[in-house]
Design a protein around this motif. Structure first.
Motif, mmCIF file in Angstrom:
data_model
loop_
_atom_site.group_PDB
_atom_site.id
_atom_site.type_symbol
_atom_site.label_atom_id
_atom_site.label_comp_id
_atom_site.label_asym_id
_atom_site.label_seq_id
_atom_site.Cartn_x
_atom_site.Cartn_y
_atom_site.Cartn_z
ATOM 1 N N PRO A 143 -16.540 44.573 -23.186
ATOM 2 C CA PRO A 143 -15.400 44.362 -24.086
ATOM 3 C C PRO A 143 -14.819 42.965 -23.919
ATOM 4 O O PRO A 143 -15.304 42.165 -23.109
ATOM 5 C CB PRO A 143 -14.412 45.448 -23.645
ATOM 6 N N SER A 144 -13.773 42.690 -24.657
ATOM 7 C CA SER A 144 -13.113 41.390 -24.596
ATOM 8 C C SER A 144 -12.736 41.045 -23.166
ATOM 9 O O SER A 144 -12.448 41.918 -22.339
ATOM 10 C CB SER A 144 -11.861 41.409 -25.468
ATOM 11 N N SER A 145 -12.737 39.749 -22.871
ATOM 12 C CA SER A 145 -12.381 39.294 -21.523
ATOM 13 C C SER A 145 -10.931 39.605 -21.169
ATOM 14 O O SER A 145 -10.530 39.468 -20.016
ATOM 15 C CB SER A 145 -12.634 37.790 -21.391
ATOM 16 N N THR A 146 -10.137 40.023 -22.153
ATOM 17 C CA THR A 146 -8.755 40.413 -21.864
ATOM 18 C C THR A 146 -8.691 41.769 -21.166
ATOM 19 O O THR A 146 -7.656 42.118 -20.596
ATOM 20 C CB THR A 146 -7.927 40.479 -23.156
ATOM 21 N N ARG A 197 -14.183 46.488 -28.211
ATOM 22 C CA ARG A 197 -13.578 45.226 -27.798
ATOM 23 C C ARG A 197 -12.416 45.425 -26.828
ATOM 24 O O ARG A 197 -12.133 44.544 -26.024
ATOM 25 C CB ARG A 197 -13.089 44.446 -29.013
ATOM 26 N N ASP A 198 -11.722 46.558 -26.927
ATOM 27 C CA ASP A 198 -10.465 46.725 -26.201
ATOM 28 C C ASP A 198 -10.527 47.716 -25.046
ATOM 29 O O ASP A 198 -9.523 47.928 -24.361
ATOM 30 C CB ASP A 198 -9.357 47.160 -27.172
ATOM 31 N N TRP A 204 -22.235 35.321 -34.082
ATOM 32 C CA TRP A 204 -22.116 35.977 -32.781
ATOM 33 C C TRP A 204 -22.138 37.475 -33.028
ATOM 34 O O TRP A 204 -21.924 37.937 -34.156
ATOM 35 C CB TRP A 204 -20.855 35.545 -32.035
ATOM 36 N N PRO A 234 -20.291 40.875 -32.008
ATOM 37 C CA PRO A 234 -19.157 41.463 -31.297
ATOM 38 C C PRO A 234 -19.592 42.685 -30.496
ATOM 39 O O PRO A 234 -20.525 43.395 -30.876
ATOM 40 C CB PRO A 234 -18.200 41.873 -32.431
ATOM 41 N N ASP A 259 -20.362 44.323 -37.964
ATOM 42 C CA ASP A 259 -20.437 43.889 -36.566
ATOM 43 C C ASP A 259 -21.785 44.232 -35.951
ATOM 44 O O ASP A 259 -21.955 44.143 -34.734
ATOM 45 C CB ASP A 259 -19.324 44.559 -35.746
#
Length: 232
Positions: free
Chosen positions: A99-102, A215-216, A209, A211, A57
């Motif tokens: 981080p992730s858009s979530t 991410r979380d 891409w 990462p 990554d």
């Protein structure tokens, strides 16, 4: 204008008209054209290439910013162009490390991060020095670390600023060369650039891409910019 002369008039083009730099041949991972900054029908004022290490990554974005054009666009009133150059990297690392858009992003969080990047860019003379190699010559670059990533830039080239943004890698001892064979980036830089086409190419290459380091959840550097919440 004489209609007979219409075919001889030079028309604006979005074709890259400057040397573009990327990591040298010692880098063996995925390469791609990440994005460019410019207006349709005009040469860009920045082009960014992506590099991701194999089975990892980790990677680096490398931006080539032609000096005169970049300064004319970004500093029309004579401001210090290096502030804008530093911000291009700082904003890149702010964006890359989210981080992730979530993960919920409270109101005001992103503007606070951008303001922080602007403040740090204005302080670029205080950024620590690392050493790069550009076309075989050892040069200085200034680096800023944030949230598991980093941004760095060099003014060693006469006609361009070189900026890099990385995650999972060391900003020191990177080696850059002008790209002679753009096919290794799955691109033809003699043809006009197209945002939609770049997006399409990246969408079919999962490796094209970088990462985020986390991410979380948020990195401690990012938590400092979350708005205070009232105790329940």
């Amino acid at each position: 204008m004489d209609p007979d002369d219409s075919d001889t008039v030079e028309k604006p083009s979005s074709v890259v008209d400057f040397d573009v730099y990327g990591l040298d041949a010692s880098f063996e991972g995925a390469r791609w054209v990440d994005f460019f900054e410019g207006l349709p029908g005009r040469p860009p004022w920045a082009l960014w290439l992506g590099h991701r290490e194999p089975d990892s990554d980790s990677g680096v974005r490398v931006g080539t910013l032609p000096r005169q054009r970049y300064a004319a666009v970004m500093c029309p009133n004579g401001k210090d162009p290096l502030v804008e150059v530093a911000f291009s990297g700082a904003f890149g690392v702010i964006n890359l490390t989210l981080p992730s858009s979530t993960v919920p992003r409270p109101e005001g969080f992103i503007p606070s991060l951008v303001e922080h990047a602007e403040q740090q860019a204005r302080r670029y003379p205080d950024w620590p020095i690392v050493w790069w190699e550009i076309e075989g010559a050892e040069v200085r670059a200034r680096v800023w670390h944030f949230a598991g990533g980093w941004a760095a830039f060099s003014t060693a080239l006469d006609d361009a600023y070189l900026v890099a943004v990385g995650v999972g890698t060391d900003p020191a001892n990177l080696s850059f060369v002008p790209i002679e064979d753009t096919s290794v980036y799955d691109a033809d830089l003699t043809a006009p650039l197209d945002f939609a086409e770049l997006g399409r190419k990246k969408s079919v290459r999962p490796e094209a891409w970088l990462p985020p380091p986390r991410r979380d959840d948020f990195h401690p550097d990012q938590l400092a910019f979350l708005p205070d919440t009232e105790p329940s």
